[in-house]
Scaffold this active site. Sequence first.
Site, PDB file in Angstrom:
ATOM      1  CG  ASP A  22      42.179  21.067  40.885  1.00  0.00           C
ATOM      2  OD1 ASP A  22      40.941  20.932  40.932  1.00  0.00           O
ATOM      3  OD2 ASP A  22      42.959  20.188  40.475  1.00  0.00           O
ATOM      4  CG  ASN A  24      37.734  18.618  40.835  1.00  0.00           C
ATOM      5  OD1 ASN A  24      38.718  19.281  40.504  1.00  0.00           O
ATOM      6  ND2 ASN A  24      36.692  18.454  40.063  1.00  0.00           N
ATOM      7  CG  ASP A  26      39.708  19.154  37.305  1.00  0.00           C
ATOM      8  OD1 ASP A  26      40.342  19.979  37.987  1.00  0.00           O
ATOM      9  OD2 ASP A  26      38.625  19.437  36.745  1.00  0.00           O
ATOM     10  CG  ASP A  30      37.665  23.511  41.496  1.00  0.00           C
ATOM     11  OD1 ASP A  30      37.694  24.005  42.633  1.00  0.00           O
ATOM     12  OD2 ASP A  30      38.229  22.436  41.191  1.00  0.00           O
ATOM     13  CG  ASP A  99      35.424  39.360  33.339  1.00  0.00           C
ATOM     14  OD1 ASP A  99      35.115  40.147  32.429  1.00  0.00           O
ATOM     15  OD2 ASP A  99      36.594  39.188  33.727  1.00  0.00           O
ATOM     16  CG  ASP A 200      36.205  41.111  27.991  1.00  0.00           C
ATOM     17  OD1 ASP A 200      37.295  41.072  28.586  1.00  0.00           O
ATOM     18  OD2 ASP A 200      36.058  40.697  26.820  1.00  0.00           O
ATOM     19  CD  GLU A 257      39.843  44.643  28.940  1.00  0.00           C
ATOM     20  OE1 GLU A 257      40.981  44.175  28.841  1.00  0.00           O
ATOM     21  OE2 GLU A 257      38.866  44.152  28.333  1.00  0.00           O
ATOM     22  CG  HIS A 333      42.992  38.111  32.932  1.00  0.00           C
ATOM     23  ND1 HIS A 333      42.418  39.297  33.326  1.00  0.00           N
ATOM     24  CD2 HIS A 333      42.436  37.805  31.743  1.00  0.00           C
ATOM     25  CE1 HIS A 333      41.548  39.678  32.412  1.00  0.00           C
ATOM     26  NE2 HIS A 333      41.534  38.798  31.441  1.00  0.00           N
ATOM     27  CG  ASP A 334      44.116  40.388  29.537  1.00  0.00           C
ATOM     28  OD1 ASP A 334      44.020  39.168  29.346  1.00  0.00           O
ATOM     29  OD2 ASP A 334      43.141  41.168  29.528  1.00  0.00           O
TER      30      ASP A 334
HETATM   31  C1  GLC Z   1      39.784  41.286  27.446  1.00  0.00           C
HETATM   32  C2  GLC Z   1      40.165  40.200  28.411  1.00  0.00           C
HETATM   33  C3  GLC Z   1      41.085  39.249  27.714  1.00  0.00           C
HETATM   34  C4  GLC Z   1      40.340  38.657  26.548  1.00  0.00           C
HETATM   35  C5  GLC Z   1      39.742  39.730  25.639  1.00  0.00           C
HETATM   36  C6  GLC Z   1      38.699  39.166  24.739  1.00  0.00           C
HETATM   37  O1  GLC Z   1      40.856  42.036  27.047  1.00  0.00           O
HETATM   38  O2  GLC Z   1      40.722  40.766  29.558  1.00  0.00           O
HETATM   39  O3  GLC Z   1      41.569  38.259  28.554  1.00  0.00           O
HETATM   40  O4  GLC Z   1      41.207  37.849  25.791  1.00  0.00           O
HETATM   41  O5  GLC Z   1      39.107  40.740  26.370  1.00  0.00           O
HETATM   42  O6  GLC Z   1      37.559  38.815  25.470  1.00  0.00           O
HETATM   43 CA    CA Z   2      39.198  21.319  39.503  1.00  0.00          CA
END
Ligand code: GLC
Ligand code: CA
Length: 583
Positions: A22, A24, A26, A30, A99, A200, A257, A333-334
């Site tokens: 981050d 700034n 908040d 970013d 993405d 995605d 994905e 991230h999942d």
């Molecule tokens: C993919 C993304 C996930 C998101 C889902 C719906 O699985 O990696 O984070 O919630 O698609 O877009």
């Molecule tokens: Ca920020």
Amino acid sequence: MEERKWWKESVIYQIYPRSFADSNGDGIGDLNGITEHLPYLEKLGVDVLWLSPVYRSPNDDNGYDISDYRSIMTEFGSMEDFDRLLAEVHARGMKIVMDLVVNHTSDEHPWFIESRKSKDNPYRNYYIWKDPRDGHEPNNWRSCFSGSAWEYCEETGMYYLHLFSKKQPDLNWENPQVRREVYDLMTWWCEKGIDGFRMDVVNLFSKDQRFPDGITLPGEKYGDFSPYAVNGPRIHEFLQEMNREVLSKYDIMTVGEAGGVTTDEAKKYAAPDGSELNMVFHFEHTDGAAADQKVIGKWDHGKPRMPVIRRILNKWQLQLEGKAWGSLYWDNHDQPRAVSRFGNDTPNWRVLSAKMLATCLHMQKGTPYIYQGEELGMTNMPFSSLEDCRDIESINAYRQYVTEKKLISGEEMMECIRTIGRDNARTPMQWDSSENAGFTTGTPWIMVNPNYTEINAEAALADPDSVFYYYQKLIRLRHDHTIVVYGTFEPLLMESDSIYAYRRILDDHTLVVACNWTDQDQPCALFPEDDADSRTNPAKELISNYASHKAGILQPYEARAVLFHISKQSPDTWSCAGRDIRF
Ligand code: GLC
Ligand code: CA
């Protein structure tokens, strides 16, 4: 040897911008925060940065719900910030992959705002609208984020489909205008000079137009859409069209994905003729490895067993050989944090097991992906209450299983979330030991893992034995040794319950990799050179997480990759410096 491509020789680093840095104060990561930390990524040595979505979004699913594909999320900065980031990344010889979330948009996207207004709106057919069936949903499909996949709209008395949250309406890929819009926005980004797309849920674009009910589990109201929407009837036609219209015109990389993809399907998505994508992410080792029963979906977890993971990963290595390029990952991230899930995150073993997992994956064939913080051995988060969680999937699942169905207790559900929930990967990047791990000077949007005082980038950079430098070395090995990229893969020691071993072969070299997945010594006879005279020994250890070895033994979580020059090769006997070696 197969065709050389830059994306086969690259290591990708995934950034979850909200949690990276981050700039700034908040509390939200970013774009300028990413730009500030480019020297760190350059030092790690990665080639490509994949940014989770940075587009305008109301953040129902942290940016995977896009309301404007051509603007930057206000919280993340401006398009000028993006352009500067892209230029700086390129100036450092790295690339950026965006993405691309086009299975669905946000319900706040202007297309959807129009679409819901009336049946004859020009945008009506951009989404999937159906009449009620007996006064209810058009079919029984369950959303990935719990409940029905259909939402009723008063305006027209019809339902729209949302395979994810109700704020993520699915686009109607049957409509050629929708596809044109997608190709146009992709072209817009390519013209800007980005270097690729991570797509995605790419294998959900095409739905069976009969929309049949899915199979329900006992006691369940909603059914599984996957036979009718995963790898659907027209998906390859759509992707080939996308390839002709956009992808083939640029030197970019693409990774789809594709949860629920089989190796046979992957050979179509990622065929070497380049007619669709470069590679896909499969989920077999993350979905299949842990759970034997699925009463509460993905939340039924257990410690993954190495032989199961090995069977899955080896199958992908062997079946894709020469037929499709693969991708390699433990974390994103999942997923929960790799070292907590597959390794051992207790203080004695965290560093060793993180390095072991890295070796096991990075010496395989395919393009490796590192998720932010994985290179520090960041761990799962001790979430104690739902209030600390931010992920819509976890929050909805808690509501469904604990509050509504009373299938499990709140404490049991929190244990599931601590083990498998997506927020484990989304806590802020741990930069240093100052307050909030140096992620922000404000209040972070999600809690920082309390272990940041020990596990952080500053500490890692000061310690030559850190997980960070180990990743740096693995990345360098891929750049320096063709065998790591292009060598063929052969499983070894398939009967072992504790050692994951394999070899890679290219011309007159073989690279033997062995990883002990346990906290005990394990017998291992793969490295006879340990007893050999070092003056005549032609084997070269490329990397190991132990400074010294025990002959015939792999120590707890020990990993080794040893390169042999071989003078003779028969199915199982090779000769190395006049001695026979049996693998
Ligand atoms: C993919 C993304 C996930 C998101 C889902 C719906 O699985 O990696 O984070 O919630 O698609 O877009
Ligand atoms: Ca920020």
